[in-house]
Design a protein around this motif. Sequence first.
Motif, PDB file in Angstrom:
ATOM      1  N   MET A 281      18.405  32.886  -6.335  1.00  0.00           N
ATOM      2  CA  MET A 281      18.209  34.288  -5.768  1.00  0.00           C
ATOM      3  C   MET A 281      16.930  34.377  -5.948  1.00  0.00           C
ATOM      4  SD  MET A 281      20.038  37.994  -6.944  1.00  0.00           S
ATOM      5  CE  MET A 281      21.553  37.615  -6.456  1.00  0.00           C
ATOM      6  N   THR A 282      16.145  35.215  -5.084  1.00  0.00           N
ATOM      7  CA  THR A 282      14.998  35.498  -5.146  1.00  0.00           C
ATOM      8  C   THR A 282      14.446  36.737  -5.781  1.00  0.00           C
ATOM      9  OG1 THR A 282      14.855  36.724  -3.082  1.00  0.00           O
ATOM     10  CG2 THR A 282      14.580  34.278  -2.833  1.00  0.00           C
ATOM     11  N   ALA A 283      13.307  36.884  -6.212  1.00  0.00           N
ATOM     12  CA  ALA A 283      12.767  38.189  -6.735  1.00  0.00           C
ATOM     13  C   ALA A 283      11.309  38.392  -6.749  1.00  0.00           C
ATOM     14  CB  ALA A 283      13.406  38.278  -8.164  1.00  0.00           C
ATOM     15  N   GLY A 284      10.867  39.541  -6.627  1.00  0.00           N
ATOM     16  CA  GLY A 284       9.524  39.731  -6.708  1.00  0.00           C
ATOM     17  C   GLY A 284       9.254  41.385  -6.697  1.00  0.00           C
ATOM     18  N   ILE A 285       7.890  41.445  -6.227  1.00  0.00           N
ATOM     19  CA  ILE A 285       7.405  42.817  -6.307  1.00  0.00           C
ATOM     20  C   ILE A 285       7.357  43.729  -4.872  1.00  0.00           C
ATOM     21  CG2 ILE A 285       4.966  44.223  -6.386  1.00  0.00           C
ATOM     22  CD1 ILE A 285       4.039  41.920  -8.307  1.00  0.00           C
ATOM     23  N   ASP A 286       8.118  44.612  -4.964  1.00  0.00           N
ATOM     24  CA  ASP A 286       8.199  45.324  -3.683  1.00  0.00           C
ATOM     25  C   ASP A 286       7.248  46.539  -3.238  1.00  0.00           C
ATOM     26  OD1 ASP A 286      10.460  46.159  -1.517  1.00  0.00           O
ATOM     27  OD2 ASP A 286      10.123  48.052  -2.311  1.00  0.00           O
ATOM     28  N   ASP A 287       6.816  47.127  -4.436  1.00  0.00           N
ATOM     29  CA  ASP A 287       5.803  47.914  -4.107  1.00  0.00           C
ATOM     30  C   ASP A 287       5.195  48.097  -5.463  1.00  0.00           C
ATOM     31  OD1 ASP A 287       4.236  49.909  -2.996  1.00  0.00           O
ATOM     32  OD2 ASP A 287       5.625  51.606  -3.143  1.00  0.00           O
ATOM     33  N   ILE A 288       3.959  48.937  -5.448  1.00  0.00           N
ATOM     34  CA  ILE A 288       2.921  48.930  -6.662  1.00  0.00           C
ATOM     35  C   ILE A 288       2.195  50.352  -6.327  1.00  0.00           C
ATOM     36  CG2 ILE A 288       1.052  47.432  -5.343  1.00  0.00           C
ATOM     37  CD1 ILE A 288       0.611  46.368  -7.981  1.00  0.00           C
ATOM     38  N   ALA A 289       2.221  51.007  -7.556  1.00  0.00           N
ATOM     39  CA  ALA A 289       1.519  52.090  -7.639  1.00  0.00           C
ATOM     40  C   ALA A 289       0.829  52.509  -9.005  1.00  0.00           C
ATOM     41  CB  ALA A 289       2.625  53.522  -7.679  1.00  0.00           C
ATOM     42  N   ILE A 290      -0.482  53.350  -8.620  1.00  0.00           N
ATOM     43  CA  ILE A 290      -1.425  53.265  -9.792  1.00  0.00           C
ATOM     44  C   ILE A 290      -1.295  55.111 -10.023  1.00  0.00           C
ATOM     45  CG2 ILE A 290      -2.692  51.231  -9.202  1.00  0.00           C
ATOM     46  CD1 ILE A 290      -4.745  53.029  -8.104  1.00  0.00           C
ATOM     47  N   TYR A 291      -1.793  55.169 -11.444  1.00  0.00           N
ATOM     48  CA  TYR A 291      -2.204  56.463 -11.732  1.00  0.00           C
ATOM     49  C   TYR A 291      -3.490  56.125 -12.731  1.00  0.00           C
ATOM     50  CZ  TYR A 291      -3.033  60.796 -13.902  1.00  0.00           C
ATOM     51  OH  TYR A 291      -3.554  62.063 -14.204  1.00  0.00           O
ATOM     52  N   ILE A 292      -4.455  56.663 -12.231  1.00  0.00           N
ATOM     53  CA  ILE A 292      -5.821  56.785 -13.031  1.00  0.00           C
ATOM     54  C   ILE A 292      -6.464  58.221 -13.252  1.00  0.00           C
ATOM     55  CG2 ILE A 292      -8.392  55.968 -12.582  1.00  0.00           C
ATOM     56  CD1 ILE A 292      -6.292  53.564 -12.345  1.00  0.00           C
ATOM     57  N   PRO A 293      -6.609  58.134 -14.787  1.00  0.00           N
ATOM     58  CA  PRO A 293      -7.197  59.669 -15.059  1.00  0.00           C
ATOM     59  C   PRO A 293      -8.458  60.046 -14.121  1.00  0.00           C
ATOM     60  CG  PRO A 293      -7.264  58.056 -16.879  1.00  0.00           C
ATOM     61  CD  PRO A 293      -6.784  57.240 -15.811  1.00  0.00           C
ATOM     62  N   ARG A 294      -8.425  61.503 -13.962  1.00  0.00           N
ATOM     63  CA  ARG A 294      -9.533  61.896 -13.087  1.00  0.00           C
ATOM     64  C   ARG A 294     -10.937  61.930 -13.631  1.00  0.00           C
ATOM     65  NH1 ARG A 294      -6.232  64.482  -9.097  1.00  0.00           N
ATOM     66  NH2 ARG A 294      -4.502  63.262  -9.049  1.00  0.00           N
ATOM     67  N   LEU A 295     -11.240  61.503 -14.856  1.00  0.00           N
ATOM     68  CA  LEU A 295     -12.600  61.579 -15.535  1.00  0.00           C
ATOM     69  C   LEU A 295     -12.964  60.282 -15.675  1.00  0.00           C
ATOM     70  CD1 LEU A 295     -11.520  63.833 -18.496  1.00  0.00           C
ATOM     71  CD2 LEU A 295     -12.451  64.489 -16.380  1.00  0.00           C
ATOM     72  N   TYR A 296     -14.495  60.414 -15.414  1.00  0.00           N
ATOM     73  CA  TYR A 296     -15.079  59.131 -15.675  1.00  0.00           C
ATOM     74  C   TYR A 296     -16.525  59.068 -15.974  1.00  0.00           C
ATOM     75  CZ  TYR A 296     -17.676  59.638 -11.328  1.00  0.00           C
ATOM     76  OH  TYR A 296     -18.451  60.093 -10.397  1.00  0.00           O
ATOM     77  N   ILE A 297     -16.973  58.186 -16.653  1.00  0.00           N
ATOM     78  CA  ILE A 297     -18.524  57.864 -17.233  1.00  0.00           C
ATOM     79  C   ILE A 297     -18.891  56.991 -16.310  1.00  0.00           C
ATOM     80  CG2 ILE A 297     -17.879  56.696 -19.076  1.00  0.00           C
ATOM     81  CD1 ILE A 297     -20.545  59.071 -19.528  1.00  0.00           C
ATOM     82  N   ASP A 298     -20.145  57.613 -15.807  1.00  0.00           N
ATOM     83  CA  ASP A 298     -21.053  56.756 -14.737  1.00  0.00           C
ATOM     84  C   ASP A 298     -21.751  55.649 -15.493  1.00  0.00           C
ATOM     85  OD1 ASP A 298     -21.461  56.629 -11.479  1.00  0.00           O
ATOM     86  OD2 ASP A 298     -23.156  55.982 -12.600  1.00  0.00           O
ATOM     87  N   ALA A 299     -21.881  54.355 -15.058  1.00  0.00           N
ATOM     88  CA  ALA A 299     -22.617  53.313 -15.585  1.00  0.00           C
ATOM     89  C   ALA A 299     -23.964  53.900 -15.927  1.00  0.00           C
ATOM     90  CB  ALA A 299     -22.410  51.940 -14.964  1.00  0.00           C
ATOM     91  N   ILE A 300     -24.536  54.431 -14.688  1.00  0.00           N
ATOM     92  CA  ILE A 300     -25.849  54.643 -14.828  1.00  0.00           C
ATOM     93  C   ILE A 300     -26.210  55.848 -15.956  1.00  0.00           C
ATOM     94  CG2 ILE A 300     -27.933  56.415 -13.850  1.00  0.00           C
ATOM     95  CD1 ILE A 300     -26.740  55.002 -11.048  1.00  0.00           C
ATOM     96  N   ASP A 301     -25.129  56.887 -16.379  1.00  0.00           N
ATOM     97  CA  ASP A 301     -25.366  57.886 -17.391  1.00  0.00           C
ATOM     98  C   ASP A 301     -25.148  57.179 -18.771  1.00  0.00           C
ATOM     99  OD1 ASP A 301     -25.697  59.645 -15.429  1.00  0.00           O
ATOM    100  OD2 ASP A 301     -23.472  60.220 -15.404  1.00  0.00           O
ATOM    101  N   PHE A 302     -24.104  56.208 -18.815  1.00  0.00           N
ATOM    102  CA  PHE A 302     -23.841  55.481 -20.062  1.00  0.00           C
ATOM    103  C   PHE A 302     -25.176  54.473 -20.626  1.00  0.00           C
ATOM    104  CE2 PHE A 302     -22.634  51.912 -22.564  1.00  0.00           C
ATOM    105  CZ  PHE A 302     -21.541  52.294 -23.506  1.00  0.00           C
ATOM    106  N   ALA A 303     -25.661  53.861 -19.575  1.00  0.00           N
ATOM    107  CA  ALA A 303     -26.858  53.076 -19.626  1.00  0.00           C
ATOM    108  C   ALA A 303     -27.946  53.830 -20.523  1.00  0.00           C
ATOM    109  CB  ALA A 303     -27.185  52.388 -18.518  1.00  0.00           C
TER     110      ALA A 303
END
Length: 464
Positions: free
Chosen positions: A1-23
Amino acid sequence: MTAGIDDIAIYIPRLYIDAIDFAKARGLDPVKLQKGLGVSQMAIVDANQDPACLAANACLKIMQRNKLSPEDIGRLYVSTESAFDESKAMNSYVIGMLEQVYGQGAFEHCGGIETKFACVSGSYALYDNTNWIRAGEADDKAALVVVSDIAKYDMGSSGEMTQGAGAVVMLLNDKPRLLEFDPKVTATSIIDEYDFYRPFGKETPIVHGQYSNLLYLIQVRKALDAYKKKVVSTGLIKIEPGETILDHMDYINMHLPYSNMGKKALAYMVRHEWRQLPRWKRILQEIGMDEPVPKDPRGTIESVLGDAEFMAKDHEFTKLFSKTQEFQEVYESKLASSLIASTMIGNLYTASLYLGFRSSLEFEYQKGIDLEGKRVGFGSYGSGASAMVFSGVIQPEYKQVVKDMNLEVEIGERKRLTWDEYENLHENKLSIDESMVHTKKEFVLIDVKTETESRGERRYVFNE
Ligand code: HMG
């Protein structure tokens, strides 16, 4: 029997720190993050989010998109290294949240556990659930494997440049539209190590950064060698003289603690494989130097890292090798698209490899390439340490899923944090009701009990 990934979904939080501000705040050159590590933005969780609600949000998305009812799901596995309970599995929190939408008891029939082995545990969970389907145990039901993490390092540590957060969920079944896993070739390596670990009660890991980089490379190479033996002995792939196993992988997805680690790992594996081939002589001529060898070639990771002369020469050699046309072709055609999402989001620990796979599908499709029948190789690594190498083939129906992929839309509108906001969130100075964004149609944390009898109990709501 075969098996695998049928679909993939992501959830990413809406906040981020930018590399420029971090540096700027850390007195670093932003180019070190952007070009040196491949980090442009790092997703950060809000005050009312934890890895369980990231996971539940991803699960709800994949269920709604595929019009699945709880009856269609036989197993729900959660893989994480951001657990907040030593006993209660993160699955039950996720089920509890989903049942707020689908009705109490809707998932009662469903099984599943939380799996742990740093960043590699999601790959073990995928493998186990694939085998559950292959064994004919699934009773026409699908499995959800959700990988969810908050990659958080100490303030001011070198790991702080490689943070991120998010969840990826994969729907597995016996007629997968995206990718069918190659049977009997999944290979692993394992060793007792302390490159990165998080002792009980500590929110952030103890990390030996350069040690972890080298251990990752060595362990993945060992798993690749084991994979190679399996593909040859099962007859899945015939490696002709002058070829390597990597020639038979159209795409390569690596664990991405930061996006450039994928490139480093590819360069290391390609060197390892090409060294035996006639083409290596030509490449050495093009580079203009011999491949360096440590003073003690059989030494420990410490002795290699302590061999300053070798490390400097090897660094130079890797840089020159990475610039050769032969390597550039492999990099651009097999790996580059998988790195795009990581630069925008950062390390997702267990979810990083699968965010990379999702990224590769979207951006290769956008190039107009026909992906049907292409073999994808996966290099998974978890500190502590274990690696897993496996592969699968993209299925004829893949377009049904990939045509609608749009990373920016799926991430949604994001808020760029100021340094003060980032510090407050990082140091847990905000209470749960002081969240920075107010989202709709998402699960959020509303309470963590502190009373002796109920300490640690968590309550969530679905924001209508
Ligand atoms: P570091 O040691 O400060 O960085 O931290 P570096 O000095 O190695 O510099 C990084 C890169 O930037 C180098 O590129 C520099 O040359 C370059 P490379 O030579 O390696 O290609 N660079 C610059 N480029 C342009 N302009 C500049 C500049 N300056 C430097 N001005 C480290 C890096 C990854 C060690 C650190 O961030 C860390 O400790 N991170 C956490 C641990 C980690 O991610 N390890 C990865 C392997 S282990 C793993 O993947 C497992 C993990 O996901 C956990 C799990 O399994 O659960 C972490």
